[in-house]
Design an enzyme around this catalytic site. Structure first.
Site, PDB file in Angstrom:
ATOM      1  NE  ARG A 269       0.766   4.958   2.706  1.00  0.00           N
ATOM      2  CZ  ARG A 269      -0.231   4.203   3.480  1.00  0.00           C
ATOM      3  NH1 ARG A 269      -0.446   2.826   3.360  1.00  0.00           N
ATOM      4  NH2 ARG A 269      -1.214   4.747   4.042  1.00  0.00           N
TER       5      ARG A 269
ATOM      6  CD  GLU B 273     -12.572  10.202   9.685  1.00  0.00           C
ATOM      7  OE1 GLU B 273     -13.658  10.419   9.553  1.00  0.00           O
ATOM      8  OE2 GLU B 273     -11.582  10.255   8.913  1.00  0.00           O
TER       9      GLU B 273
END
Length: 181
Positions: A64, A101
Site C-alpha cells: 500500500r 511477531e
C-alpha cells in the site's frame, strides 16, 4: 458542511475484526483508495508540509505504500523507490532483516535507488509496532539517505511504532489514530 479530515478518513476506512488473527482489528485503506475524494484529501494532507521543498525521492513500503507513495511522488515531482520483500526486485539490491511477531523477514531495495545525501520521505499506509518502518528507515540510512520524514495515513499509537522511528531521529507524520491493535 464539509466533513473534517478525521471524519472523512474514519468513514472511508473499513474495519475488519479478527484479521489476520483473533483480537486484531484490521484497518483496511482499500476503501479509502476507492473513494476519490478521500484518497485525494489524504494525499494532499500528506504532501502539504513538504510542498515547495526539494524532496528527491519517495520510498514506499510494499504494497500500500506503493500506491500512496506514487501519488505523493507525483505531487512533489520526486522520484519513487519501491522497498519490497526479499526476492521481488530484478537488479542488484541491498537488504535488511527485521523481526516480526512470528520470526524474521527481509526487505530490499535496488542498490542504485538512492544517492547519498538525497532527501527522502518514507511512506506506508499504517504504523503499528514499527518494525517494518524502522527496518526501512535503517535501510535508507545505510544507503546514505537524508530521511526528511516518515508519513502514514494511520497510527496505532498503543503499539509504539512512532516512538521507534522518532528514536532514530525520523520525524513522523500521520493523519488519523485508531485505538487498539
Amino acid at each position: 458542511m464539509k466533513p473534517s479530515l478525521e471524519e472523512m478518513l474514519r468513514s472511508s476506512i473499513r474495519n475488519i475484526p479478527d484479521y489476520p488473527k483473533p483480537g486484531v482489528m484490521f484497518r483496511d485503506i482499500t476503501t479509502l483508495l476507492g473513494n476519490a475524494r478521500a484518497f485525494r484529501r489524504a494525499i494532499d494532507e500528506l504532501v502539504h508540509p513538504y510542498a515547495g521543498s526539494k524532496i528527491d525521492k519517495i520510498a514506499g513500503i510494499e504494497a500500500r505504500g506503493f500506491i500512496l507513495g506514487g501519488a505523493i511522488a507525483h505531487q512533489l515531482s520526486s522520484g519513487f523507490v519501491p522497498i519490497r520483500k526479499k526476492g521481488k526486485l530484478p537488479h542488484d539490491t541491498v537488504r535488511i532483516a527485521y523481526s516480526l511477531e512470528y520470526g524474521l523477514d527481509e526487505m530490499e531495495m535496488h542498490k542504485d535507488a538512492i544517492e547519498p545525501g538525497e532527501k527522502v520521505i518514507l511512506v506506508d499506509d499504517l504504523i503499528a509496532t514499527g518494525g517494518t518502518a524502522e527496518a526501512a528507515a535503517k535501510l535508507l540510512r545505510q544507503m546514505g539517505a537524508d530521511i526528511v520524514a516518515a508519513c502514514f495515513v494511520i497510527d496505532l499509537p498503543e503499539l509504539g511504532g512512532r516512538q521507534k522511528l522518532e528514536a532514530l531521529g525520523v520525524p513522523v507524520r500521520t493523519l488519523i489514530e485508531f485505538e487498539g491493535h
